[in-house]
Enzyme design. Structure first.
Site, PDB file in Angstrom:
ATOM      1  N   ASP A   1      -4.946  -8.007  -1.116  1.00 51.35           N
ATOM      2  CA  ASP A   1      -3.805  -8.899  -0.845  1.00 51.35           C
ATOM      3  C   ASP A   1      -4.051 -10.345  -1.252  1.00 51.35           C
ATOM      4  OD1 ASP A   1      -2.496  -6.703   0.317  1.00 51.35           O
ATOM      5  OD2 ASP A   1      -3.589  -7.046   2.191  1.00 51.35           O
TER       6      ASP A   1
ATOM      7  N   LYS B   1      -3.191 -10.339  -6.715  1.00 52.56           N
ATOM      8  CA  LYS B   1      -3.563  -9.806  -8.033  1.00 52.56           C
ATOM      9  C   LYS B   1      -2.326  -9.440  -8.849  1.00 52.56           C
ATOM     10  CE  LYS B   1      -6.039  -6.616  -6.051  1.00 52.56           C
ATOM     11  NZ  LYS B   1      -6.071  -7.120  -4.670  1.00 52.56           N
TER      12      LYS B   1
ATOM     13  N   GLY C   1      -0.845  -2.358  -2.621  1.00 49.17           N
ATOM     14  CA  GLY C   1       0.529  -2.834  -2.560  1.00 49.17           C
ATOM     15  C   GLY C   1       0.586  -4.158  -3.299  1.00 49.17           C
ATOM     16  N   HIS C   2       1.023  -4.127  -4.545  1.00 46.40           N
ATOM     17  CA  HIS C   2       1.066  -5.353  -5.343  1.00 46.40           C
ATOM     18  C   HIS C   2       2.495  -5.874  -5.389  1.00 46.40           C
ATOM     19  CE1 HIS C   2      -2.876  -4.219  -7.612  1.00 46.40           C
ATOM     20  NE2 HIS C   2      -3.036  -4.365  -6.320  1.00 46.40           N
TER      21      HIS C   2
ATOM     22  N   GLN D   1      -7.336  -3.499  -4.269  1.00 45.57           N
ATOM     23  CA  GLN D   1      -8.123  -3.936  -3.112  1.00 45.57           C
ATOM     24  C   GLN D   1      -9.027  -5.107  -3.528  1.00 45.57           C
ATOM     25  OE1 GLN D   1      -8.177  -0.186  -3.653  1.00 45.57           O
ATOM     26  NE2 GLN D   1      -6.225  -0.358  -2.614  1.00 45.57           N
TER      27      GLN D   1
HETATM   28  P1  IMP Z   1      -7.719   3.089   2.681  1.00 43.64           P
HETATM   29  O1  IMP Z   1      -7.977   2.472   1.368  1.00 43.64           O
HETATM   30  O2  IMP Z   1      -6.276   3.443   2.894  1.00 43.64           O
HETATM   31  O3  IMP Z   1      -8.659   4.224   2.996  1.00 43.64           O
HETATM   32  O4  IMP Z   1      -8.013   1.973   3.813  1.00 43.64           O
HETATM   33  C1  IMP Z   1      -9.323   1.457   4.036  1.00 43.64           C
HETATM   34  C2  IMP Z   1      -9.260  -0.021   4.395  1.00 43.64           C
HETATM   35  O5  IMP Z   1      -8.857  -0.760   3.255  1.00 43.64           O
HETATM   36  C3  IMP Z   1      -8.249  -0.369   5.489  1.00 43.64           C
HETATM   37  O6  IMP Z   1      -8.748  -1.469   6.202  1.00 43.64           O
HETATM   38  C4  IMP Z   1      -7.011  -0.760   4.692  1.00 43.64           C
HETATM   39  O7  IMP Z   1      -6.150  -1.598   5.421  1.00 43.64           O
HETATM   40  C5  IMP Z   1      -7.664  -1.490   3.532  1.00 43.64           C
HETATM   41  N1  IMP Z   1      -6.845  -1.476   2.307  1.00 43.64           N
HETATM   42  C6  IMP Z   1      -6.679  -0.455   1.438  1.00 43.64           C
HETATM   43  N2  IMP Z   1      -5.900  -0.824   0.421  1.00 43.64           N
HETATM   44  C7  IMP Z   1      -5.575  -2.106   0.643  1.00 43.64           C
HETATM   45  C8  IMP Z   1      -4.799  -3.055  -0.088  1.00 43.64           C
HETATM   46  O8  IMP Z   1      -4.269  -2.802  -1.156  1.00 43.64           O
HETATM   47  N3  IMP Z   1      -4.701  -4.297   0.473  1.00 43.64           N
HETATM   48  C9  IMP Z   1      -5.310  -4.626   1.622  1.00 43.64           C
HETATM   49  N4  IMP Z   1      -6.050  -3.774   2.327  1.00 43.64           N
HETATM   50  C10 IMP Z   1      -6.183  -2.528   1.837  1.00 43.64           C
HETATM   51 MG    MG Z   2      -1.486  -5.818  -1.258  1.00 40.58          MG
END
Ligand code: IMP
Ligand code: MG
Length: 330
Positions: free
Chosen positions: A13, A16, A42-43, A171
């Site tokens: 977040d 990017k 989520g971009h 991420q």
């Molecule tokens: P997962 O990737 O859904 O397995 O989540 C693992 C951790 O990464 C959690 O704390 C999510 O909130 C965080 N996370 C995964 N994708 C994103 C992203 O795109 N933005 C922010 N946090 C993320």
């Molecule tokens: Mg995001």
């Protein structure tokens, strides 16, 4: 090949998507690719006054550029259909390719992920899908391709010597499976390694954009924010820090310069983008964490100059530090 990379230097977040779209408008790219993660990302970007959110589909799609879901990604067909639909006129079937090596997120993975666990995932099935991939029992897109073209990333990247590639990381460095705050991490390689593993040639890398914000945020199961600090709540509201994928409130901290510098060093960042200075300006809050101490920089100029000076001094690869104060512009 020539490749520019956009990588998250925080916990995701960082903005990017905005940087990616900005580069797409500024340079001519033949291909925009994702190489890690899936629908957990989520971009958020703004195009023609519309707020658009992508998850697994590279931002290149919004700009009419060929978009590749690379070999290191995981993907679910139903979620992909939904995302394509939600992009409306910005989505074009013929621009989306999926590497046959990308792993399928099955409905069973999503159910398992949603059932919970302490990490506080996005519930998009990533962890279980990557687990099956590494246990070598996963299903790959190429085994049973759907309506999207199943491709070999090698051909796309190497058959023609002159390709101009934009790699869009997902991420951030501190969510990386190896370098992040384990176990509060995602299941893929969020940094430079993710790009290399996806087929980007090391010698082809031209610029690495490391993206951060003027403050840090994290979303997930860990207690991360200082509950006693009212400023965190103000930043969350002023910065609209609620997840683009799940709507969850993001926890807030002051920017940790030491960690930012580590992330930039390890990912060979050439251009550091620090977003959302407009939010800090609105609150007149210029605090940072530096060697584990809270320091008040008092004003914007000192805040900028300290970050610029420290980052350039410490990170050999770094040539530019860019501050942004707009959701649409870099
Ligand atoms: P997962 O990737 O859904 O397995 O989540 C693992 C951790 O990464 C959690 O704390 C999510 O909130 C965080 N996370 C995964 N994708 C994103 C992203 O795109 N933005 C922010 N946090 C993320
Ligand atoms: Mg995001």
């Amino acid at each position: 090949m020539k490749a520019d990379l956009v990588l998250g230097m925080g916990w995701g977040d960082e903005g990017k998507g905005k940087v990616t779209l900005h580069l797409l408008k500024k340079e001519k790219y033949d291909l925009c690719m994702r190489g890690n993660g899936g629908h957990n990302a989520g971009h958020t970007v703004y195009q023609d006054g519309n707020r658009l959110v992508t998850h697994a589909i590279p931002t290149g799609m919004i700009h009419g550029v060929q978009s590749l879901i690379g070999p290191g990604c995981v993907v679910n067909m139903d979620l992909l259909e939904r995302e394509a639909r939600e992009l409306g006129p910005y989505y074009h079937d013929e621009l989306l390719f999926i590497d046959g090596r990308a792993h399928i997120i099955g409905d069973n993975h999503i159910l398992e992920d949603r059932a919970g666990g302490q990490v506080g995932t996005t519930g998009r099935g990533n962890g279980p899908a990557y687990r099956d991939k590494y246990a070598r029992v996963g299903k790959r897109y190429g085994d049973n391709p759907g309506r999207w073209r199943s491709v070999d990333t090698y051909s796309l990247l190497y058959d023609d010597d002159d390709k101009n590639i934009l790699y869009e990381g997902a991420q951030g460095w501190w969510l990386d499976i190896d370098w992040g705050d384990y176990p509060w991490v995602t299941s893929s390689h969020c940094g430079l390694a993710g790009a290399i593993a996806s087929g980007i040639h090391i010698h082809g890398i031209r610029r690495v954009y490391g993206v951060a914000k003027g403050y840090d945020t994290y979303v997930g199961g860990r207690d991360w924010e200082d509950d006693g600090d009212e400023m965190m709540k103000k930043i969350r509201v002023a910065g609209h820090e609620f997840g683009a994928t799940t709507g969850r409130p993001r926890q807030v901290r002051y920017l940790d310069i030491s960690r930012l510098i580590k992330a930039c060093k390890m990912n060979c960042v050439t251009h550091l983008v620090v977003n959302k200075l407009d939010v800090l300006r609105e609150l007149n809050c210029w605090r940072v964490i530096w060697h584990d101490k809270l320091i008040d920089m008092k004003n914007e100029e000192r805040f900028r100059e300290t970050i610029r000076w420290e980052a350039i001094r410490e990170v050999d690869s770094l040539s530019e530090v860019i501050f942004s104060d707009s959701p649409e512009l870099v």
